[in-house]
Scaffold this active site. Structure first.
Site, PDB file in Angstrom:
ATOM      1  N   CYS A 138      -5.735  -2.847   2.282  1.00 55.18           N
ATOM      2  CA  CYS A 138      -5.452  -2.676   3.707  1.00 55.18           C
ATOM      3  C   CYS A 138      -6.640  -2.934   4.626  1.00 55.18           C
ATOM      4  O   CYS A 138      -7.022  -4.067   4.845  1.00 55.18           O
ATOM      5  CB  CYS A 138      -4.842  -1.290   3.955  1.00 55.18           C
ATOM      6  SG  CYS A 138      -3.983  -1.181   5.557  1.00 55.18           S
ATOM      7  N   GLU A 178       0.830  -1.203   0.000  1.00 54.44           N
ATOM      8  CA  GLU A 178       0.000   0.000   0.000  1.00 54.44           C
ATOM      9  C   GLU A 178       0.869   1.260   0.000  1.00 54.44           C
ATOM     10  O   GLU A 178       1.793   1.394   0.796  1.00 54.44           O
ATOM     11  CB  GLU A 178      -0.899  -0.003   1.238  1.00 54.44           C
ATOM     12  CG  GLU A 178      -1.843   1.180   1.307  1.00 54.44           C
ATOM     13  CD  GLU A 178      -2.645   1.216   2.604  1.00 54.44           C
ATOM     14  OE1 GLU A 178      -3.709   1.851   2.619  1.00 54.44           O
ATOM     15  OE2 GLU A 178      -2.210   0.607   3.604  1.00 54.44           O
ATOM     16  N   LYS A 189      -9.747   2.213  -2.444  1.00 60.40           N
ATOM     17  CA  LYS A 189      -9.946   1.598  -1.122  1.00 60.40           C
ATOM     18  C   LYS A 189     -11.348   1.876  -0.581  1.00 60.40           C
ATOM     19  O   LYS A 189     -11.766   3.025  -0.459  1.00 60.40           O
ATOM     20  CB  LYS A 189      -8.880   2.153  -0.175  1.00 60.40           C
ATOM     21  CG  LYS A 189      -8.840   1.572   1.222  1.00 60.40           C
ATOM     22  CD  LYS A 189      -7.624   2.139   1.934  1.00 60.40           C
ATOM     23  CE  LYS A 189      -7.477   1.656   3.374  1.00 60.40           C
ATOM     24  NZ  LYS A 189      -6.252   2.177   3.991  1.00 60.40           N
TER      25      LYS A 189
END
Length: 417
Positions: free
Chosen positions: A258, A146, A221
């Site tokens: 994540c 990330e 995300k």
């Protein structure tokens, strides 16, 4: 003190000494698996390993022999290099569908006080030999961690770090496109994206670069953490791209960025859209999440019948200005130790050992994608899931007048006679 006690004391002393000299190690060892393999007798380690990382098609994972050129790069540039193979059962109708996949974990290359462009370009130079090692090893799909092109500055809440943000076709993408073309490799490029067409909005984005160097698409995300230091909403928005699956030359892939790994429905949606490999590029520290790290991705692989590649950055990143988190802790200048430990998980509950907790690393795996359907047939999770029950439940939950389905004991609040 007898001989046995002396040996134990000496070993403990050596562990403490090595632990103090290796930042981020486990008592001087690079990973839990390394610690166990060195300190357990072979027959005990075999049983512990069977329970910890499972069996693939009834047997331990096999090591992959990598070319000397790849190993030479690992030795010269001091990064961890490991490679394992996941098999599937032979089928009567389909040929094996083996793809070679790589994960890269890394620390930053310069202090966070260095000029921003110098920091970014130093990371490029640091990653080049690791990418070259992946290319020399014949990796088909490669995923980076990330926001790999910058320090993980999101939780400082200082806006100057926004200068690291790039458009989709920016410097980091161009750097990786060259390698994608050179090695005929699909590369996943997680960056801080600057959306120049929509008011320069920032997103936490993964760009999928095809094996011809073309941009296949992007995913943003979905879930933003609000936990301790990791309150990243100061910098970027929740994603608006849904749960896309990208059909590449080597298989159908997706990216669960994540914090999304903590949300089972996020994993589920990628599976419903047909993913065969889901990557989880992350940045997380030991104090916060390490006991969860080997569990969540592995569970997702099992529950959704696909492979998962989990990547975590490495090292302790110190920032020039201390910050607080609103969680009662004194101000501090770092988030803690990013513990690496990148690994692969398979739908049959097997997984690889992890990369180092403190070194840059490249983890390679051969995986037969036929295993995905074989586990769907074995467990029947799709057929037994009863999605209609949960669709109705979620539809009700989203209504303002929702009431939980709780049935109380009629005697619970009745006064005793």
């Amino acid at each position: 003190m007898d001989k046995i006690e002396e040996d134990i004391a000496a070993k403990n002393g050596n562990l403490e000494e090595s632990s103090s000299t290796k930042d981020g190690s486990i008592c001087g060892y690079e990973s839990l698996h390394h610690l166990l393999s060195v300190n357990l007798k072979p027959h005990l380690y075999k049983e512990v390993s069977r329970l910890l990382i499972g069996l693939n098609c009834g047997k331990p994972l096999e090591l992959i022999a990598l070319p000397e050129s790849a190993k030479a790069l690992s030795s010269k540039h001091d990064f961890d290099l490991q490679a394992f193979s996941f098999d599937a059962d032979k089928e009567l109708v389909r040929e094996p569908r083996v793809v070679r996949v790589g994960l890269i974990q890394n620390s930053v290359a310069l202090p966070t006080t260095a000029p921003l462009l110098d920091q970014k370009r130093a990371i490029f130079q640091k990653l080049k030999p690791i990418i070259d090692s992946a290319g020399a090893s014949g990796v088909n799909i490669l995923c980076l961690q990330e926001a790999w092109m910058m320090p993980f500055a999101f939780c400082t809440r200082e806006k100057r770090w926004c200068e690291f943000a790039e458009p989709v076709d920016g410097e980091s993408t161009q750097f990786l496109q060259e390698h994608a073309r050179k090695y005929n490799m699909v590369i996943i490029n997680p960056i801080l994206e600057r959306d120049v067409n929509h008011g320069e909005t920032l997103w936490n984005t993964a760009i999928i670069i095809g094996n011809h160097g073309n941009i296949i698409g992007k995913h943003r995300k979905n879930h933003i953490p609000r936990v301790g230091d990791f309150n990243e909403s100061t910098y970027y928005m929740e994603g608006n791209t849904g749960h896309p699956v990208f059909e590449t030359a080597y298989g159908k892939i997706a990216v669960n960025i994540c914090y999304g790994r903590h949300h089972p429905l996020n994993w589920l949606a990628f599976g419903l859209n047909g993913a065969e490999i889901v990557f989880n590029p992350s940045a997380t520290v030991g104090e916060l999440s390490e006991p969860m790290w080997p569990i969540e991705a592995r569970n997702a692989a099992i529950a959704n019948s696909y492979f998962v590649g989990s990547i975590n950055r490495v090292g302790t990143e110190t920032f020039p200005n201390p910050f607080t988190s609103g969680d009662g802790k004194p101000q501090h200048a770092d988030f803690g130790h990013f513990y690496g430990s990148s690994h692969f998980s398979a739908p049959d509950a097997s997984c690889t050992p992890s990369l180092s907790r403190y070194k840059d690393g490249l983890l390679i795996s051969d995986m037969d994608l036929n295993l995905c359907r074989q586990l769907k047939d074995k467990w029947g999770f799709r057929m037994t899931a009863r999605y209609e029950l949960y669709a109705d439940m979620l539809a009700c939950y989203l209504k303002p007048d929702f009431e939980p389905q709780v049935i109380s004991d009629p005697l619970l609040h009745k006064k005793s006679l």
